[in-house]
Design a protein around this motif. Structure first.
Motif, PDB file in Angstrom:
ATOM      1  N   VAL A 121       5.355   4.619  -7.828  1.00  0.00           N
ATOM      2  CA  VAL A 121       4.822   3.406  -8.459  1.00  0.00           C
ATOM      3  C   VAL A 121       3.542   2.949  -7.757  1.00  0.00           C
ATOM      4  O   VAL A 121       2.544   2.647  -8.408  1.00  0.00           O
ATOM      5  N   PHE A 122       3.568   2.900  -6.416  1.00  0.00           N
ATOM      6  CA  PHE A 122       2.376   2.484  -5.673  1.00  0.00           C
ATOM      7  C   PHE A 122       1.203   3.398  -5.994  1.00  0.00           C
ATOM      8  O   PHE A 122       0.080   2.935  -6.196  1.00  0.00           O
ATOM      9  N   ASN A 123       1.449   4.691  -6.033  1.00  0.00           N
ATOM     10  CA  ASN A 123       0.381   5.665  -6.264  1.00  0.00           C
ATOM     11  C   ASN A 123      -0.227   5.506  -7.658  1.00  0.00           C
ATOM     12  O   ASN A 123      -1.427   5.685  -7.831  1.00  0.00           O
ATOM     13  N   GLU A 124       0.586   5.165  -8.639  1.00  0.00           N
ATOM     14  CA  GLU A 124       0.066   4.937  -9.993  1.00  0.00           C
ATOM     15  C   GLU A 124      -0.840   3.719 -10.038  1.00  0.00           C
ATOM     16  O   GLU A 124      -1.823   3.698 -10.771  1.00  0.00           O
ATOM     17  N   ILE A 125      -0.531   2.702  -9.242  1.00  0.00           N
ATOM     18  CA  ILE A 125      -1.277   1.445  -9.299  1.00  0.00           C
ATOM     19  C   ILE A 125      -2.524   1.468  -8.419  1.00  0.00           C
ATOM     20  O   ILE A 125      -3.583   1.005  -8.827  1.00  0.00           O
ATOM     21  N   ILE A 126      -2.419   2.025  -7.189  1.00  0.00           N
ATOM     22  CA  ILE A 126      -3.549   1.913  -6.260  1.00  0.00           C
ATOM     23  C   ILE A 126      -4.004   3.230  -5.639  1.00  0.00           C
ATOM     24  O   ILE A 126      -4.867   3.228  -4.781  1.00  0.00           O
ATOM     25  N   ASN A 127      -3.433   4.347  -6.032  1.00  0.00           N
ATOM     26  CA  ASN A 127      -3.879   5.660  -5.561  1.00  0.00           C
ATOM     27  C   ASN A 127      -3.851   5.775  -4.027  1.00  0.00           C
ATOM     28  O   ASN A 127      -4.881   5.742  -3.360  1.00  0.00           O
ATOM     29  N   ILE A 128      -2.679   5.931  -3.489  1.00  0.00           N
ATOM     30  CA  ILE A 128      -2.457   6.024  -2.044  1.00  0.00           C
ATOM     31  C   ILE A 128      -3.132   7.271  -1.479  1.00  0.00           C
ATOM     32  O   ILE A 128      -3.062   8.350  -2.061  1.00  0.00           O
ATOM     33  N   SER A 129      -3.774   7.116  -0.317  1.00  0.00           N
ATOM     34  CA  SER A 129      -4.443   8.256   0.309  1.00  0.00           C
ATOM     35  C   SER A 129      -3.850   8.629   1.662  1.00  0.00           C
ATOM     36  O   SER A 129      -4.281   9.602   2.268  1.00  0.00           O
ATOM     37  N   GLY A 130      -2.876   7.861   2.139  1.00  0.00           N
ATOM     38  CA  GLY A 130      -2.256   8.172   3.416  1.00  0.00           C
ATOM     39  C   GLY A 130      -0.937   7.452   3.592  1.00  0.00           C
ATOM     40  O   GLY A 130      -0.702   6.401   2.985  1.00  0.00           O
ATOM     41  N   ILE A 131      -0.078   8.029   4.418  1.00  0.00           N
ATOM     42  CA  ILE A 131       1.243   7.464   4.684  1.00  0.00           C
ATOM     43  C   ILE A 131       1.402   7.254   6.179  1.00  0.00           C
ATOM     44  O   ILE A 131       1.027   8.111   6.984  1.00  0.00           O
ATOM     45  N   THR A 132       1.974   6.096   6.535  1.00  0.00           N
ATOM     46  CA  THR A 132       2.418   5.838   7.900  1.00  0.00           C
ATOM     47  C   THR A 132       3.925   5.678   7.839  1.00  0.00           C
ATOM     48  O   THR A 132       4.435   4.858   7.080  1.00  0.00           O
ATOM     49  N   LEU A 133       4.627   6.480   8.596  1.00  0.00           N
ATOM     50  CA  LEU A 133       6.086   6.426   8.657  1.00  0.00           C
ATOM     51  C   LEU A 133       6.475   5.643   9.899  1.00  0.00           C
ATOM     52  O   LEU A 133       6.099   6.009  11.013  1.00  0.00           O
ATOM     53  N   THR A 134       7.192   4.535   9.700  1.00  0.00           N
ATOM     54  CA  THR A 134       7.537   3.653  10.806  1.00  0.00           C
ATOM     55  C   THR A 134       9.026   3.694  11.132  1.00  0.00           C
ATOM     56  O   THR A 134       9.821   4.237  10.364  1.00  0.00           O
ATOM     57  N   LYS A 135       9.368   3.122  12.255  1.00  0.00           N
ATOM     58  CA  LYS A 135      10.745   2.932  12.715  1.00  0.00           C
ATOM     59  C   LYS A 135      11.486   4.240  12.983  1.00  0.00           C
ATOM     60  O   LYS A 135      12.691   4.331  12.778  1.00  0.00           O
ATOM     61  N   LEU A 136      10.760   5.228  13.465  1.00  0.00           N
ATOM     62  CA  LEU A 136      11.417   6.484  13.827  1.00  0.00           C
ATOM     63  C   LEU A 136      12.223   6.353  15.114  1.00  0.00           C
ATOM     64  O   LEU A 136      12.924   7.278  15.489  1.00  0.00           O
ATOM     65  N   ASP A 137      12.133   5.217  15.777  1.00  0.00           N
ATOM     66  CA  ASP A 137      12.914   4.992  16.987  1.00  0.00           C
ATOM     67  C   ASP A 137      14.338   4.560  16.656  1.00  0.00           C
ATOM     68  O   ASP A 137      15.183   4.491  17.520  1.00  0.00           O
TER      69      ASP A 137
END
Length: 185
Positions: A121-137
């Motif tokens: 959904v986000f990609n359809e609306i704003i065209n995401i170019s990168g991902i940050t994955l959080t809370k891997l701790d």
């Protein structure tokens, strides 16, 4: 991210564009002050796009190299907040047709397979170019990110494994895969 860019010698400004969550502006200001990074905010404006407009003009006048815009966290099914994102991107493009230069989504490693719907959904609306994955701790290992990378071909830029600014790392696939499949939990 602002701290990392500052360490690289870049002139960085943060935009407190989360006008939705109580305390969001104060939180960003505290972090900005702690690392001597300017923060653009406006308590009187409830429209995030107007704060972004003001910040871009400030950045241009002050020859800012990196302008990081923090927006409200949102679920992909919150129509009004998703419309706000679209409006922010439109405002940015009006002021600089080549911008935004990066649209990053932060994904909580605990979210699991629902991230595919969210990113779609986000990609359809704003065209995401990168991902940050959080809370891997936490207890999750972030395996859902493999499905995202496969389906959307959006680069994973950073991973976060703690609450300190030093706990954000550039993503390195070989290290991530090794940790994902390691026997040590």
């Amino acid at each position: 991210m602002a701290y990392k860019y500052k360490l690289e010698g870049k002139k960085v400004v943060i935009v407190a564009g989360d006008t939705f969550r109580a305390g969001a502006i104060e939180q960003i200001k505290i972090l900005g002050d702690a690392y001597n990074i300017p923060v653009i905010y406006d308590y009187c404006k409830s429209d995030a796009a107007s704060v972004v407009f003001m910040a871009i003009n400030y950045a241009k006048k002050n020859k800012t190299q990196i302008l990081l815009i923090d927006t409200a966290g949102r679920l992909h099914n919150k129509i009004n907040l998703m419309s706000e994102l679209k409006k922010i991107v439109q405002v940015i493009k009006k002021l600089d047709s080549t911008a935004p230069h990066e649209i990053m989504i932060a994904i909580d490693a605990h979210t699991g397979q629902n991230t595919i719907n969210q990113v779609n959904v986000f990609n359809e609306i704003i065209n995401i170019s990168g991902i940050t994955l959080t809370k891997l701790d936490g207890t999750a290992k972030g395996g859902a990110i493999i499905g995202l990378a496969d389906k959307f071909h959006i680069p994973i830029r950073y991973i976060g494994s703690g609450k300190n600014v030093q706990d954000l790392y550039q993503f390195q696939s070989n290290i991530f895969v090794e940790a994902l499949f390691s026997q040590n939990k």
